[in-house]
Write a protein that holds these residues in place. Structure first.
Motif, PDB file in Angstrom:
ATOM      1  N   ASN A 197       9.114  -5.310 -16.080  1.00 34.05           N
ATOM      2  CA  ASN A 197      10.158  -6.215 -15.594  1.00 34.05           C
ATOM      3  C   ASN A 197      10.990  -5.570 -14.493  1.00 34.05           C
ATOM      4  OD1 ASN A 197       9.480  -8.374 -17.244  1.00 34.05           O
ATOM      5  ND2 ASN A 197      10.814  -7.717 -18.909  1.00 34.05           N
ATOM      6  N   ASP A 198      11.302  -4.285 -14.642  1.00 30.49           N
ATOM      7  CA  ASP A 198      12.048  -3.579 -13.597  1.00 30.49           C
ATOM      8  C   ASP A 198      11.250  -3.556 -12.289  1.00 30.49           C
ATOM      9  OD1 ASP A 198      14.047  -3.087 -15.423  1.00 30.49           O
ATOM     10  OD2 ASP A 198      13.379  -1.056 -15.896  1.00 30.49           O
ATOM     11  N   ASN A 199       9.958  -3.248 -12.407  1.00 32.18           N
ATOM     12  CA  ASN A 199       9.097  -3.206 -11.218  1.00 32.18           C
ATOM     13  C   ASN A 199       8.979  -4.571 -10.562  1.00 32.18           C
ATOM     14  OD1 ASN A 199       8.669  -0.505 -11.718  1.00 32.18           O
ATOM     15  ND2 ASN A 199       6.585  -0.750 -12.492  1.00 32.18           N
ATOM     16  N   LEU A 200       8.924  -5.613 -11.398  1.00 35.54           N
ATOM     17  CA  LEU A 200       8.796  -6.976 -10.862  1.00 35.54           C
ATOM     18  C   LEU A 200       9.946  -7.320  -9.928  1.00 35.54           C
ATOM     19  CD1 LEU A 200       7.592  -9.317 -13.774  1.00 35.54           C
ATOM     20  CD2 LEU A 200       6.377  -8.730 -11.682  1.00 35.54           C
ATOM     21  N   LYS A 201      11.153  -6.978 -10.333  1.00 35.13           N
ATOM     22  CA  LYS A 201      12.317  -7.290  -9.516  1.00 35.13           C
ATOM     23  C   LYS A 201      12.247  -6.543  -8.179  1.00 35.13           C
ATOM     24  CE  LYS A 201      15.405  -8.533 -13.320  1.00 35.13           C
ATOM     25  NZ  LYS A 201      14.298  -8.895 -14.204  1.00 35.13           N
ATOM     26  N   ASP A 202      11.868  -5.271  -8.230  1.00 33.88           N
ATOM     27  CA  ASP A 202      11.716  -4.492  -6.986  1.00 33.88           C
ATOM     28  C   ASP A 202      10.634  -5.107  -6.105  1.00 33.88           C
ATOM     29  OD1 ASP A 202      13.618  -2.754  -7.939  1.00 33.88           O
ATOM     30  OD2 ASP A 202      12.176  -1.257  -8.647  1.00 33.88           O
ATOM     31  N   MET A 203       9.545  -5.506  -6.716  1.00 39.76           N
ATOM     32  CA  MET A 203       8.407  -6.073  -6.000  1.00 39.76           C
ATOM     33  C   MET A 203       8.783  -7.388  -5.300  1.00 39.76           C
ATOM     34  SD  MET A 203       5.000  -7.631  -7.757  1.00 39.76           S
ATOM     35  CE  MET A 203       5.900  -9.121  -8.219  1.00 39.76           C
ATOM     36  N   SER A 218       0.810  -1.220   0.000  1.00 38.31           N
ATOM     37  CA  SER A 218       0.000   0.000   0.000  1.00 38.31           C
ATOM     38  C   SER A 218       0.846   1.273   0.000  1.00 38.31           C
ATOM     39  CB  SER A 218      -0.950   0.003   1.195  1.00 38.31           C
ATOM     40  OG  SER A 218      -0.214  -0.087   2.419  1.00 38.31           O
ATOM     41  N   THR A 219       2.094   1.177   0.475  1.00 40.03           N
ATOM     42  CA  THR A 219       2.957   2.365   0.485  1.00 40.03           C
ATOM     43  C   THR A 219       3.592   2.621  -0.879  1.00 40.03           C
ATOM     44  OG1 THR A 219       4.843   1.041   1.228  1.00 40.03           O
ATOM     45  CG2 THR A 219       3.476   2.100   2.942  1.00 40.03           C
ATOM     46  N   SER A 220       3.407   1.670  -1.807  1.00 34.36           N
ATOM     47  CA  SER A 220       3.975   1.817  -3.156  1.00 34.36           C
ATOM     48  C   SER A 220       2.931   1.419  -4.197  1.00 34.36           C
ATOM     49  CB  SER A 220       5.226   0.955  -3.322  1.00 34.36           C
ATOM     50  OG  SER A 220       5.721   1.026  -4.651  1.00 34.36           O
ATOM     51  N   PRO A 221       2.105   2.364  -4.657  1.00 36.95           N
ATOM     52  CA  PRO A 221       1.105   2.054  -5.683  1.00 36.95           C
ATOM     53  C   PRO A 221       1.723   1.437  -6.941  1.00 36.95           C
ATOM     54  CG  PRO A 221       0.697   4.217  -4.735  1.00 36.95           C
ATOM     55  CD  PRO A 221       2.031   3.770  -4.200  1.00 36.95           C
TER      56      PRO A 221
END
Length: 421
Positions: A320-326, A242-245
């Motif tokens: 793909n970049d977001n996936l790794k962070d997630m 929730s802190t990162s939409p």
């Protein structure tokens, strides 16, 4: 005055039919030219000579756009001939259509000019496997990269290649050159496949009679891509983003892929019209095939969360970049050993699992988890599109230990395992 028309021969057929370009050159002289475009007769409007505006024909815009493109090109060709006072002949029109559809490349007689024109015409050349769509940008990019390495090879060896030089000895030396640059086996495989495609096209257009490329052996190694287990998917589903939409939207979209088995290009364009009676039906962009998938509870939750409008406005690279962070934030950090052949030598590296996650992990996880649950391979393949069980078994990611546990469970259910030592 020559006019062209588009038609489908068998309007009563239940399968896709070829769209033809027709033109008359006098009472008894007619051109009937088969385009690579296909359409189900149900969706064809013979009066308008276009695909009907039906929500059930997903690729209608691509086909109609392709028809408008060739119609404009032919009309311009006819107008230019008229200004010169030249007649438009059947052979001239056929040559124009051959050039437009990539069957013939104009003004190309040597290896380099042909290769360059082959790449350029990817923007208009139609792929029969893509339902009338032009060659996708990834394929065009691969041809361009191959040509780049061909030129680098020539600089290094101090030569200039012609069609006759594409022999087995050249092929072996080219592969060795690419290995010397540190390219992986699969990267080199892409380059050799592209080179063979160019040579095949040159042969079909009778620009060369060199067929030695047909004997080239393309070598690849099995992909070591990962899949996420159902436990890891549950972890992601329950994690508080929730802190990162940005990561929350990525998580939700990724889970849609994990529970539908669709590619990124497909699960990012799911719309309300694709949903009916608890089923998702969509025409896959890559293969042009329709697929029907029951709605999983995770999908339904996400669908309702976004009121039937999934957060799909994102590029594959950014996703793909977001996936790794997630996955890193959620703790998907199991250590994974990955081996790859680079420069002709095997290299082994240990990664944390989040480092290897990509958009395609969703589709691979779907197939792997269903297989591990005991769901029939043939039914999974009907969704993933694998043609043989051998290719499917290479695609899924099930370890030897997991196969052993599946066998143990099977024996336990059937009374074949009396005692565990």
């Amino acid at each position: 005055m020559v006019n062209i028309k588009f038609l489908v021969r068998d309007v009563d057929a239940e399968t896709e039919q070829t769209i033809y370009v027709t033109a008359r050159f006098g009472r008894n002289d007619k051109l009937m030219y088969a385009t690579p475009l296909k359409v189900e007769p149900l969706f064809w409007d013979g009066n308008k000579q276009r695909v009907k505006n039906s929500k059930y024909c997903v690729n209608k815009d691509e086909i109609n756009g392709a028809l408008t493109s060739i119609e404009s090109k032919v009309n311009l060709f006819i107008a230019e001939a008229a200004t010169k006072g030249e007649p438009v002949t059947k052979n001239a029109l056929r040559n124009l259509l051959d050039t437009h559809y990539g069957k013939k490349i104009a003004a190309s007689c040597d290896f380099h000019s042909f290769f360059e024109e082959f790449i350029r015409l990817c923007d208009t050349r139609v792929s029969p496997r893509r339902g009338g769509q032009t060659i996708d940008y990834k394929t065009k990019r691969e041809y361009a990269r191959t040509y780049y390495y061909i030129q680098e090879y020539e600089k290094n060896r101090g030569i200039r290649l012609e069609f006759r030089n594409i022999t087995q000895s050249f092929f072996n030396d080219f592969v060795a050159f690419l290995q010397g640059l540190g390219l992986s086996t699969n990267t080199i495989w892409h380059k050799t496949v592209s080179l063979k495609a160019v040579m095949k096209a040159a042969n079909e257009q009778e620009l060369t009679d060199n067929t030695k490329f047909q004997l080239f052996k393309n070598v690849s190694e099995e992909s070591q891509a990962i899949a996420l287990s159902e436990a890891e998917l549950d972890l992601l589903a329950g994690f508080d983003f929730s802190t990162s939409p940005r990561l929350e939207r990525t998580r939700d979209l990724f889970l849609v892929g994990c529970w539908t088995g669709l590619r990124f290009s497909d699960f990012t364009r799911i719309r309300e019209e694709n949903i009916k009676d608890g089923m998702l039906t969509i025409q896959q962009q890559k293969t042009n095939d329709f697929v029907t998938i029951p709605l999983h509870s995770v999908f339904i939750h996400i669908w309702e969360k976004y009121a039937g409008k999934l957060p799909a406005n994102i590029s594959n690279q950014k996703f793909n970049d977001n996936l790794k962070d997630m996955c890193k934030e959620a703790g998907i950090n199991e250590r994974v050993m990955k081996s790859i052949t680079k420069g002709g030598k095997k290299q082994t590296t240990i990664y944390e699992k989040w480092e290897l996650v990509s958009s395609h992990t969703a589709r691979r996880s779907f197939a792997t988890n269903l297989y591990k649950s005991g769901f029939p391979s043939i039914s999974i393949m009907s969704i993933t599109g694998h043609k043989t069980e051998g290719s499917f078994l290479k695609y899924i990611k099930v370890s030897k230990e997991e196969h052993a546990k599946m066998l143990m469970t099977h024996w336990q259910k059937n009374g074949g395992l009396l005692k565990v030592m």
